[in-house]
Motif scaffolding. Structure first.
Motif, PDB file in Angstrom:
ATOM      1  N   GLU A 162      -3.602   4.582  -5.343  1.00 53.59           N
ATOM      2  CA  GLU A 162      -4.406   3.533  -5.967  1.00 53.59           C
ATOM      3  C   GLU A 162      -3.975   2.158  -5.474  1.00 53.59           C
ATOM      4  O   GLU A 162      -2.787   1.806  -5.509  1.00 53.59           O
ATOM      5  N   LYS A 163      -4.925   1.354  -5.007  1.00 54.08           N
ATOM      6  CA  LYS A 163      -4.605   0.000  -4.547  1.00 54.08           C
ATOM      7  C   LYS A 163      -4.210  -0.857  -5.742  1.00 54.08           C
ATOM      8  O   LYS A 163      -4.890  -0.884  -6.772  1.00 54.08           O
ATOM      9  N   LEU A 164      -3.101  -1.565  -5.584  1.00 54.21           N
ATOM     10  CA  LEU A 164      -2.591  -2.374  -6.692  1.00 54.21           C
ATOM     11  C   LEU A 164      -3.276  -3.728  -6.757  1.00 54.21           C
ATOM     12  O   LEU A 164      -3.479  -4.402  -5.740  1.00 54.21           O
TER      13      LEU A 164
ATOM     14  N   GLU B 123       2.415   2.682  -6.578  1.00 50.31           N
ATOM     15  CA  GLU B 123       1.192   2.801  -5.771  1.00 50.31           C
ATOM     16  C   GLU B 123       0.958   4.247  -5.347  1.00 50.31           C
ATOM     17  O   GLU B 123      -0.177   4.736  -5.337  1.00 50.31           O
ATOM     18  N   LYS B 124       2.025   4.957  -5.018  1.00 50.39           N
ATOM     19  CA  LYS B 124       1.913   6.352  -4.585  1.00 50.39           C
ATOM     20  C   LYS B 124       1.771   7.319  -5.758  1.00 50.39           C
ATOM     21  O   LYS B 124       1.509   8.507  -5.557  1.00 50.39           O
TER      22      LYS B 124
ATOM     23  N   TYR C 111       0.754  -7.222  -0.760  1.00 55.09           N
ATOM     24  CA  TYR C 111       0.192  -6.762  -2.033  1.00 55.09           C
ATOM     25  C   TYR C 111      -0.752  -7.840  -2.567  1.00 55.09           C
ATOM     26  O   TYR C 111      -0.537  -9.044  -2.346  1.00 55.09           O
TER      27      TYR C 111
ATOM     28  N   ASN D 158       5.926   0.326  -4.443  1.00 51.22           N
ATOM     29  CA  ASN D 158       5.615   1.429  -3.542  1.00 51.22           C
ATOM     30  C   ASN D 158       5.504   2.758  -4.289  1.00 51.22           C
ATOM     31  O   ASN D 158       4.557   3.532  -4.082  1.00 51.22           O
TER      32      ASN D 158
END
Length: 302
Positions: free
Chosen positions: A2-4, A186-187, A27, A183
């Protein structure tokens, strides 16, 4: 993955270094929240927070709420459509704020939690003579610095390091910790550790005039650690007395002279070469000090 979309909350210089690193790692920061402007100094001129200065320079969307529960602010916050909030040296958030984003709100704290929860972790680690400290990221909950920990990074404290020097190193370490935390979030593979309370936990109490005052009856190492732990800000202080006059003097730098003597504890010994104070296990030589209304001055270190 998912893009933060990040909202960053912070106020002092320490937070600026973290915000800068977030942006340099590409970011997306959709908003910055910082303290309201306030008058400062003798002229009472309006002073911007370090984070506001940075946000303006980089054309970031900036909010400065005075009340974090205000409906207008909450509406503006929600409209930014962030999915994560990052907090560094800001203030306690109400539940309605920290629960807002889908991925939560995490804080960077400048200690190895659960030790040194509170307002001044960098200072107290040195004051208490710690040989190591670090930074911790954790998800915010309804208490201060008690949430589930995401990751921590450790660093050694130099024997003669002061709070200002340690602050700068922890800012760099904290930047790395925040990027690593972003990181893993996001993962989608965040693993947290619940903080365990016990009676051994040390607290980073808010600094005030009383706990910054030098007690010359303490050991040379305790006094030395207090001075470096409060340097350059807010600084350790004591009263110098001469005949009928007294001055409140700030002390920024000192060294220990281990030596047997017959002086009364707290006696001030001055010469052309040095200023020193008698303590129970030697002397504290004062290398940098400031009298009221005067500039900071340094003594030669012979």
């Amino acid at each position: 993955m998912e893009k933060l979309r990040i909202i960053f909350m912070g106020t002092p210089e320490f937070a600026v270094g973290i915000l800068d690193t977030i942006l340099k790692n590409n970011y997306e920061v959709v908003g910055v929240i910082t303290a309201a402007d306030k008058p400062a100094g003798r002229g009472q001129k309006i002073k911007y927070s370090a984070v506001k200065e940075y946000a303006l320079e980089h054309n970031l969307n900036l909010l400065q709420p005075t009340n974090l529960k205000d409906e207008t602010f909450l509406s503006e916050l929600k409209s930014l459509n962030a999915n994560l909030q990052v907090v560094v040296a800001f203030r306690m958030l109400p539940e309605v704020v920290w629960k807002m984003p889908e991925l939560g709100t995490f804080n960077l704290h400048a200690s190895l939690l659960p030790n040194y929860r509170g307002a001044a972790p960098i200072n107290w680690a040195i004051i208490n003579g710690e040989t190591k400290t670090g930074v911790t990221t954790f998800f915010i909950d309804d208490k201060i610095d008690t949430g589930a920990m995401i990751l921590s990074k450790e660093i050694e404290i130099g024997l003669d390091e002061n709070a200002g020097e340690l602050h700068d190193r922890l800012m760099l370490l904290g930047s790395d910790a925040v990027v690593e935390t972003l990181n893993v979030i996001e993962k989608g593979n965040v693993e947290t550790t619940i903080q365990q309370d016990n009676t051994e936990i040390k607290t980073a109490y808010k600094l005030n005039r009383e706990n910054c005052k030098i007690d010359w009856t303490k050991s040379a190492s305790e006094i030395y650690n207090l001075i470096r732990g409060l340097s350059p800000y807010p600084s350790a202080w004591c009263i110098f007395a001469d005949k009928d006059e007294e001055w409140s003097v700030k002390i920024y730098d000192a060294k220990i002279i281990p030596e047997n003597h017959t002086y009364n504890i707290g006696s001030l010994i001055t010469s052309k070469k040095e200023i020193k104070v008698a303590v129970k296990d030697g002397f504290i030589q004062i290398l940098s000090l400031q009298f009221p209304g005067k500039k900071k001055c340094k003594q030669m270190n012979y």
